[in-house]
Design a protein around this motif. Sequence first.
Motif, PDB file in Angstrom:
ATOM      1  N   LYS A 135     -14.007  -3.119  -8.470  1.00 24.49           N
ATOM      2  CA  LYS A 135     -13.959  -3.348 -10.044  1.00 24.49           C
ATOM      3  C   LYS A 135     -13.936  -2.161 -10.563  1.00 24.49           C
ATOM      4  N   GLU A 136     -14.574  -1.004 -10.057  1.00 27.20           N
ATOM      5  CA  GLU A 136     -14.420   0.243 -10.862  1.00 27.20           C
ATOM      6  C   GLU A 136     -12.897   0.774 -10.927  1.00 27.20           C
ATOM      7  N   LYS A 137     -12.324   0.706  -9.876  1.00 29.25           N
ATOM      8  CA  LYS A 137     -10.974   1.290  -9.680  1.00 29.25           C
ATOM      9  C   LYS A 137     -10.056   0.346 -10.965  1.00 29.25           C
ATOM     10  N   GLY A 138     -10.390  -0.765 -10.849  1.00 27.20           N
ATOM     11  CA  GLY A 138      -9.469  -1.758 -11.612  1.00 27.20           C
ATOM     12  C   GLY A 138      -8.438  -2.323 -10.822  1.00 27.20           C
ATOM     13  N   LEU A 139      -8.092  -3.464 -11.317  1.00 32.92           N
ATOM     14  CA  LEU A 139      -7.077  -4.375 -10.568  1.00 32.92           C
ATOM     15  C   LEU A 139      -5.619  -3.988 -10.595  1.00 32.92           C
ATOM     16  N   LYS A 140      -4.903  -4.276  -9.820  1.00 30.84           N
ATOM     17  CA  LYS A 140      -3.517  -3.892  -9.626  1.00 30.84           C
ATOM     18  C   LYS A 140      -2.708  -5.129 -10.160  1.00 30.84           C
ATOM     19  N   ARG A 141      -3.274  -6.240  -9.789  1.00 27.08           N
ATOM     20  CA  ARG A 141      -2.574  -7.633  -9.915  1.00 27.08           C
ATOM     21  C   ARG A 141      -3.509  -8.603 -10.281  1.00 27.08           C
ATOM     22  N   ARG A 142      -3.210  -9.781 -10.837  1.00 27.04           N
ATOM     23  CA  ARG A 142      -4.129 -10.946 -10.786  1.00 27.04           C
ATOM     24  C   ARG A 142      -3.363 -12.232 -10.922  1.00 27.04           C
ATOM     25  N   LEU A 143      -4.240 -13.197 -10.828  1.00 26.67           N
ATOM     26  CA  LEU A 143      -3.623 -14.510 -10.766  1.00 26.67           C
ATOM     27  C   LEU A 143      -3.425 -15.083 -12.333  1.00 26.67           C
ATOM     28  N   VAL A 144      -2.109 -15.421 -12.528  1.00 28.95           N
ATOM     29  CA  VAL A 144      -1.766 -16.042 -13.667  1.00 28.95           C
ATOM     30  C   VAL A 144      -1.354 -17.546 -13.550  1.00 28.95           C
ATOM     31  N   TYR A 145      -1.037 -18.328 -14.751  1.00 25.94           N
ATOM     32  CA  TYR A 145      -1.051 -19.555 -14.805  1.00 25.94           C
ATOM     33  C   TYR A 145       0.342 -19.855 -15.492  1.00 25.94           C
ATOM     34  N   LEU A 146       1.204 -20.593 -14.958  1.00 29.31           N
ATOM     35  CA  LEU A 146       2.863 -20.642 -15.371  1.00 29.31           C
ATOM     36  C   LEU A 146       3.149 -21.962 -15.611  1.00 29.31           C
ATOM     37  N   THR A 147       3.617 -22.225 -16.740  1.00 27.92           N
ATOM     38  CA  THR A 147       4.632 -23.259 -16.845  1.00 27.92           C
ATOM     39  C   THR A 147       6.285 -23.051 -16.570  1.00 27.92           C
ATOM     40  N   LEU A 148       6.721 -23.892 -15.824  1.00 27.38           N
ATOM     41  CA  LEU A 148       8.298 -23.571 -15.507  1.00 27.38           C
ATOM     42  C   LEU A 148       9.332 -24.740 -16.226  1.00 27.38           C
ATOM     43  N   GLU A 149      10.234 -24.206 -16.501  1.00 28.69           N
ATOM     44  CA  GLU A 149      11.395 -25.415 -17.069  1.00 28.69           C
ATOM     45  C   GLU A 149      12.264 -25.449 -15.745  1.00 28.69           C
ATOM     46  N   THR A 150      12.139 -26.715 -15.067  1.00 28.00           N
ATOM     47  CA  THR A 150      13.021 -26.933 -13.843  1.00 28.00           C
ATOM     48  C   THR A 150      13.661 -28.172 -14.137  1.00 28.00           C
ATOM     49  N   ASP A 151      14.452 -28.652 -12.965  1.00 29.08           N
ATOM     50  CA  ASP A 151      15.223 -29.771 -13.288  1.00 29.08           C
ATOM     51  C   ASP A 151      14.239 -30.660 -12.040  1.00 29.08           C
ATOM     52  N   ASN A 152      15.221 -31.076 -10.786  1.00 29.02           N
ATOM     53  CA  ASN A 152      14.635 -31.875  -9.731  1.00 29.02           C
ATOM     54  C   ASN A 152      13.780 -31.402  -8.621  1.00 29.02           C
ATOM     55  N   VAL A 153      13.239 -30.086  -9.090  1.00 35.37           N
ATOM     56  CA  VAL A 153      12.692 -29.519  -8.000  1.00 35.37           C
ATOM     57  C   VAL A 153      11.378 -28.710  -8.550  1.00 35.37           C
ATOM     58  N   ASP A 154      10.302 -28.546  -7.825  1.00 40.46           N
ATOM     59  CA  ASP A 154       8.997 -28.132  -8.153  1.00 40.46           C
ATOM     60  C   ASP A 154       8.571 -27.034  -7.351  1.00 40.46           C
ATOM     61  N   PRO A 155       7.781 -26.077  -8.047  1.00 34.98           N
ATOM     62  CA  PRO A 155       7.215 -25.076  -6.997  1.00 34.98           C
ATOM     63  C   PRO A 155       6.282 -25.682  -6.028  1.00 34.98           C
ATOM     64  N   GLU A 156       6.151 -25.037  -4.632  1.00 34.49           N
ATOM     65  CA  GLU A 156       5.175 -25.277  -3.845  1.00 34.49           C
ATOM     66  C   GLU A 156       4.072 -24.138  -3.627  1.00 34.49           C
ATOM     67  N   GLY A 157       4.390 -23.052  -3.865  1.00 35.57           N
ATOM     68  CA  GLY A 157       3.846 -21.920  -3.590  1.00 35.57           C
ATOM     69  C   GLY A 157       4.588 -21.149  -2.494  1.00 35.57           C
ATOM     70  N   ASN A 158       4.223 -19.829  -2.542  1.00 32.28           N
ATOM     71  CA  ASN A 158       4.943 -18.550  -1.920  1.00 32.28           C
ATOM     72  C   ASN A 158       6.495 -18.395  -2.379  1.00 32.28           C
ATOM     73  N   GLU A 159       6.758 -18.835  -3.562  1.00 32.63           N
ATOM     74  CA  GLU A 159       8.060 -18.673  -4.176  1.00 32.63           C
ATOM     75  C   GLU A 159       8.165 -17.002  -4.906  1.00 32.63           C
ATOM     76  N   SER A 160       9.351 -16.588  -4.993  1.00 35.01           N
ATOM     77  CA  SER A 160       9.499 -15.165  -5.455  1.00 35.01           C
ATOM     78  C   SER A 160       9.065 -15.490  -6.926  1.00 35.01           C
ATOM     79  N   VAL A 161       8.663 -14.680  -7.637  1.00 35.40           N
ATOM     80  CA  VAL A 161       8.580 -14.331  -9.249  1.00 35.40           C
ATOM     81  C   VAL A 161       9.268 -13.207  -9.520  1.00 35.40           C
ATOM     82  N   TRP A 162      10.336 -13.452 -10.567  1.00 39.48           N
ATOM     83  CA  TRP A 162      11.259 -12.432 -10.939  1.00 39.48           C
ATOM     84  C   TRP A 162      10.893 -11.876 -12.285  1.00 39.48           C
ATOM     85  N   HIS A 163      11.016 -10.674 -12.721  1.00 40.73           N
ATOM     86  CA  HIS A 163      10.973 -10.208 -14.008  1.00 40.73           C
ATOM     87  C   HIS A 163      12.420  -9.360 -14.442  1.00 40.73           C
ATOM     88  N   ASN A 164      12.835  -9.837 -15.750  1.00 45.99           N
ATOM     89  CA  ASN A 164      13.852  -9.302 -16.132  1.00 45.99           C
ATOM     90  C   ASN A 164      13.679  -7.902 -16.734  1.00 45.99           C
TER      91      ASN A 164
END
Length: 834
Positions: A728-757
């Motif tokens: 807590k003192e050092k501060g977090l480097k990452r955290r859990l976030v909550y996402l909505t996705l615009e997909t078609d016939n496929v849904d996330p399961e977990g452990n997929e790569s998250v990209w940033h442009n």
Amino acid sequence: MTEASSPSLGKDRADTVIIGGGCVGVSLAYHLAKAGLKDVVLLEKSELTAGSTWHAAGLTTYFHPGINLKKIHAYSIKLYEKLEEETGQPVGFHQPGSIRIASTPTRVDEFKYQMTRAGWHPTEQYLITPEKVQELFPLLNMDKVLAGLYNPGDGHIDPYSLTMALAAGARKYGAQLNYPVQVTNLNSRSDGTWEVETPLGIIQAKRIVNTAGFWAREVGKMIGLQHPLIPVHHQYVVTSTIPEVKALKAELPVIRDLEGSYYLRQERDGLLFGPYESEEKMKLQESWVTNGVPPGFGKELFESDLDRIMEHIEAAMEMVPVLRKADIVNTIAGPITYSPDILPMVGPHQGVRNYWVAIGFGYGIIHAGGMGKYLSDWILEGEPPFDLIEVDPNRYGKWTTTEYTAAKARESYGFNNIVGYPKEERFAGRPTQRTSGLYDLLKSKCSMGFHAGWEQPHWFYKPGDETGYKPSFRRTNWFHPVGREYKQVMEKVGVIDLSPFGKFKVKGTDSVKLLDHLFANVVPKVGSTNISHMLTPRGKVYAELTVSQLYPGEFMLVTGSGSELHDLRWIEEKITRGGYKVEIENMTDEMGVLSVAGPYARQVLQKLTNEDLSDASFKFLQCRHLKLSNIDVTAIRISYTGELGWELYHRKEDSVALYNAIMEAGQKEGIDDFGTYALNALRLEKGFRAWGAEMNCDTNPLEAGLEYFVKLNKAAEFTGKQALKQIKEKGLKRRLVYLTLETDNVDPEGNESVWHNGKARTIVIGNTTSGCFSYGAQQSLAFAYVPMELSKVGQKLEVELLGKNYPATIIQEPLMLTEPTRMRLQRKGESPKI
């Protein structure tokens, strides 16, 4: 070079005694000694590498469909690359790369599915075109090749040389390797130490580690354990020189033809080819399980049987035509030990103090380096370096019979190269004796899933549904039925069988003191329940349980089905180490659990009891004993759906009567069943974390968003408290976030790569932990870990699914408020968002 060793014990005391001198045992000795542990003794009954190591094909690969086993593979390869330099012993390591071949469109999907799980790992892996496959392996017939999955650092190593190099390293750092010395008996002493009996005398050890390969069962039997292991006959063949292979300038990469179910690599100027036969044709050495391994068996082989592998040889000849002209000069048929699911069993064993295992290695060569390090770290640090729940020896229990082990090993061997789908189910050996009271009543109405030996409904059938298990990488036959069950719980009332939960009773004079030390949350008052986490000394989340104080000093602890013995072992160790005066009883198999959830849950249950179930009388997170339809239950007002609901704990033999009474009482309200897939969608919409996904031994509770359950200001010094204060003192480097996705016939399961442009380029910055389709919002939803600077609400990201990046947005969680929160807001006169 052969090794000579004169049999002697050298000492009568040791910190750690390792039993078995294959590559895994020797790797553990090397890592423990290198880390500075004094008094490491390895005992081998004949000679190093006897058993399965010496005849192994020696394949090494970075690839693994699991997430953390990739780390084990990567560590092994990096270690093997520098072992010769460190020990002066040649290891015969070749790294020509490897290619898995896709020859069906489904297999291409599988490769894309695997690639999205590789993106956030440091190891190199590429999806390559048929042209690139041919360039790397010019001797292939390309007619059927659609794509390749390429790992450049892969290859093969000489197992004998590898083990001798590890042995040289182990000795260099001070470990003792003694052979031939047979362990004849093991006695546990009251202080938790061991007496290891041998023909040369007794060694007293602080801990013992069983790394005995196909003798592991015999070692286990000495202390009354039946390890679920069985030897499989694995065959491979080596050809004579093939002119086209000899003419090549560079060594060929290892090929894995998944439809043909074999691996093939270059061996000098010829080829080495090893198939995995179907479950009908493959051979188990069952007599070893019933009668024990023949006393003299060490560096012997089985009789080979080419007829058994003929169809694989033909498939290989079609794929690599030069094989047709080659002569077979050698056929190896040797024993490999399989656990029911092919994964090894690694770690401390529940129910026996200071007894560790590293057994059941179907792929011992690639696992040896990484598992030696992993286990060594765990032994020295008191917690695993990262989460590997999938290889926890405590995933098996009394329900794992010899028949089950044989049926599963047969299936696992035959399915070695089968397509690995999300939500995969395998049906051999099922059901086990571990069925809930409702199994017979429900089995024809639903698609069942397998959870730690239990059968549990995933989703229920209605007329017109396409029934059965139809796995897919895209939305499949259960997509609409799960939506129907979701609606059932949100609008009416549903019932789900949660009997697979792990359930423990804790009582005694020190029970409150113990739980205060074990858990980061406060101890609930009598008649109350809370969600509590056990943390590791480093502040990682070892487990999540619900804790209820039923009577003064008497508690019920509940955990997920896969965590039962994993959590029990941890608690038992704390009790012993702290000298707490408590009794703990595992009630998992005796107790059934039904959950009733939805807006009409109270209305339905009220018909079955005289007790007042109103909100004023039976508040959220309260627990009490009641009679429902004259059946004794412990009722907790809690629901993983986030809707109004109760979990009803009862004797397993009362399950059918209780279920029937509830169903009958709920006719007017339109009551119906729901399964775990709908439960998952409901919990994700409410922002509930799941152990094993959003939190585990790789995550701390602060980055997982569990601050509410962690009471850093409570007086008790709970495990992990100091580490958490520092985090807590050092501060977090990452955290859990909550996402909505615009997909078609496929849904996330977990452990997929998250990209940033970003400004420079699009890069992988994190990973999802779990996801599904939200039937409430009519779009995909996922949890993901991302760097702090990219964790604000509104941040645009991308999630990779089946080779395509889909737009994702971080939103305020939860998508839907829980029923207790909605009620609270209504009482304040605010209108809550559903």
